[in-house]
Design an enzyme around this catalytic site. Structure first.
Site, PDB file in Angstrom:
ATOM      1  N   ASP A 206       2.044  45.076  14.392  1.00 45.90           N
ATOM      2  CA  ASP A 206       0.609  44.920  14.210  1.00 45.90           C
ATOM      3  C   ASP A 206       0.093  43.756  15.045  1.00 45.90           C
ATOM      4  O   ASP A 206       0.852  42.857  15.444  1.00 45.90           O
ATOM      5  CB  ASP A 206       0.273  44.669  12.738  1.00 45.90           C
ATOM      6  CG  ASP A 206       0.523  45.887  11.860  1.00 45.90           C
ATOM      7  OD1 ASP A 206       0.560  47.010  12.413  1.00 45.90           O
ATOM      8  OD2 ASP A 206       0.676  45.722  10.632  1.00 45.90           O
ATOM      9  N   TYR A 270      12.644  40.865   9.075  1.00 45.09           N
ATOM     10  CA  TYR A 270      11.324  40.241   9.028  1.00 45.09           C
ATOM     11  C   TYR A 270      11.364  38.966   8.191  1.00 45.09           C
ATOM     12  O   TYR A 270      12.150  38.858   7.244  1.00 45.09           O
ATOM     13  CB  TYR A 270      10.295  41.178   8.391  1.00 45.09           C
ATOM     14  CG  TYR A 270      10.130  42.517   9.058  1.00 45.09           C
ATOM     15  CD1 TYR A 270       9.090  42.745   9.956  1.00 45.09           C
ATOM     16  CD2 TYR A 270      10.997  43.575   8.768  1.00 45.09           C
ATOM     17  CE1 TYR A 270       8.932  43.987  10.556  1.00 45.09           C
ATOM     18  CE2 TYR A 270      10.844  44.814   9.366  1.00 45.09           C
ATOM     19  CZ  TYR A 270       9.814  45.018  10.258  1.00 45.09           C
ATOM     20  OH  TYR A 270       9.662  46.249  10.844  1.00 45.09           O
ATOM     21  N   TYR A 339       6.666  50.286   6.714  1.00 44.94           N
ATOM     22  CA  TYR A 339       5.445  49.483   6.660  1.00 44.94           C
ATOM     23  C   TYR A 339       5.698  48.320   5.702  1.00 44.94           C
ATOM     24  O   TYR A 339       5.688  48.493   4.477  1.00 44.94           O
ATOM     25  CB  TYR A 339       4.265  50.325   6.200  1.00 44.94           C
ATOM     26  CG  TYR A 339       3.857  51.401   7.176  1.00 44.94           C
ATOM     27  CD1 TYR A 339       3.100  51.092   8.305  1.00 44.94           C
ATOM     28  CD2 TYR A 339       4.221  52.732   6.972  1.00 44.94           C
ATOM     29  CE1 TYR A 339       2.721  52.077   9.207  1.00 44.94           C
ATOM     30  CE2 TYR A 339       3.849  53.726   7.869  1.00 44.94           C
ATOM     31  CZ  TYR A 339       3.098  53.389   8.986  1.00 44.94           C
ATOM     32  OH  TYR A 339       2.722  54.371   9.876  1.00 44.94           O
TER      33      TYR A 339
END
Length: 377
Positions: A206, A270, A339
């Site tokens: 993103d 992440y 996601y």
């Protein structure tokens, strides 16, 4: 074979010989036609044979004209190999097929001969070899006597690190602002003189997500480049001077590399900063996601430009790094295409289970970084 019927077609020697290209090999079509004419003459006597005809319209005598048109369009394009293609009037193509079928369909097409012979002519005049994967493709329109060129794109492979939460991966159609594509592409255009450029990424993050660690693979494509060979290290230095985007491991590549990086799927690691009403129970909630399969319906934030599907994704683990002042720093390892923001916030029940639903209180991702892509480097 009826030689009288053959020569009553009133074709030039080249077009006559081409009808039997597969029969008497080792000769040019013109030489083959001359032999057939000699056989005809020995039986029926002399007759006029046109130098050009209604089938080829003298196109094989126009190589110099086509060459001059080509040279007017090259505009200093850099190339090391050539390929020739052509288009002919469909009526001519069908007429030739009909003629050849009457004599056993043992010939070759006018297009094939033209491409071969004009290719040899060009290779000699330009000093460039023929290649099926050529830098420069020359397309001759025989009907309108025009020449167009197609310059093979230049593909450059690399890895990027993005240290910004304000740039997208690719250019937006109706929006301004920097992107990874434009930062690299504008420097590439300056160095190659290309007409346009396109970024192909191995996945994407993103706009507000930083891409750190070992970086993301990409290929930048330069369309219609005038210069094919540039200093890749200079390109790297120019891009890295932006201070927000860093590229490395640059090398020339190909469309096959684009297909490879687009098709490969890699787990990712992440670091997420999560906010909410946090207490010690968050640790227990995180432990529930060890090797857990979740179901994610396409997030509401992207539903306008992606299919509304349910995808099953594996979460390897969610570990807590620290908790302080209503903020938790989480390490999340998940399957490609997960996601992460929705994994945490639940997206109004579209991701099941989510960290919010397991914890029992609404959580949000305040910042997110990709810190590792598990690929074979």
């Amino acid at each position: 074979m009826d030689l009288k019927e053959l020569f009553d077609l009133n074709l030039c020697l080249r077009c006559t010989g081409r009808i039997f290209a597969a029969v008497d090999t080792g000769l040019t079509n013109e030489e083959r036609g001359a032999r057939l004419y000699f056989a005809y003459k020995s039986i029926y006597g002399e007759r006029d044979v046109p130098e050009s005809c209604y089938l080829c319209n003298g196109v094989f005598k126009k190589f110099d004209e086509f060459f001059n048109i080509l040279m007017s369009k090259l505009n200093n394009y850099e190339f090391n190999s050539i390929l020739v293609g052509s288009t002919f009037d469909e009526n001519i193509i069908e007429m030739e097929k009909d003629i050849q079928s009457r004599f056993g369909s043992k010939g070759e097409s006018i297009k094939k001969e033209f491409n071969r012979e004009f290719g040899k002519y060009l290779s000699k005049r330009l000093g460039k070899p023929f290649s099926k994967d050529a830098d420069l493709t020359i397309e001759v329109d025989a009907l309108y006597e025009n020449v167009n060129i197609i310059v093979k794109p230049v593909y450059i492979y690399g890895v990027y690190i993005k240290k910004s939460r304000d740039i997208s991966q690719t250019r937006w159609i109706h929006k301004t602002g920097e992107s990874i594509e434009s930062i690299i592409g504008n420097e590439l255009r300056s160095m190659t003189g290309c007409e346009n450029y396109y970024l192909h990424g191995s996945g994407r993050e993103d706009v507000d997500v930083m891409m750190l660690g070992n970086g993301r693979e990409f290929v930048i494509e330069a369309a219609m480049p005038k210069r094919r060979y540039i200093d890749l290290y200079e390109l790297q230095l120019r891009v890295n001077a932006s201070g927000i985007l860093f590229i490395y491991n640059l090398s020339y590549s190909s469309k096959a590399t684009v297909r490879r990086i687009k098709s490969e799927l890699h787990e990712k690691l992440y670091i997420a900063e999560v906010t909410g009403d946090l207490n010690k129970d968050i640790k227990k909630a995180c432990s529930k996601f060890n090797n857990l399969i979740i179901e994610q319906r396409t997030p509401l934030r992207v539903i306008n430009h992606r299919s509304d599907l349910v995808r099953r994704k594996k979460i390897n683990y969610i570990n807590i790094i620290s908790i302080m002042n209503g903020r938790a720093l989480l390490k999340i390892c998940a399957e490609a295409g997960t996601y992460i923001k929705e994994l945490v916030n639940g997206d109004n029940g579209r991701t099941v289970p989510s960290l919010s639903s397991v914890y029992g209180s609404q959580l949000q991702v305040s910042s997110l970084d990709v810190v590792k892509i598990y690929r074979d480097d």
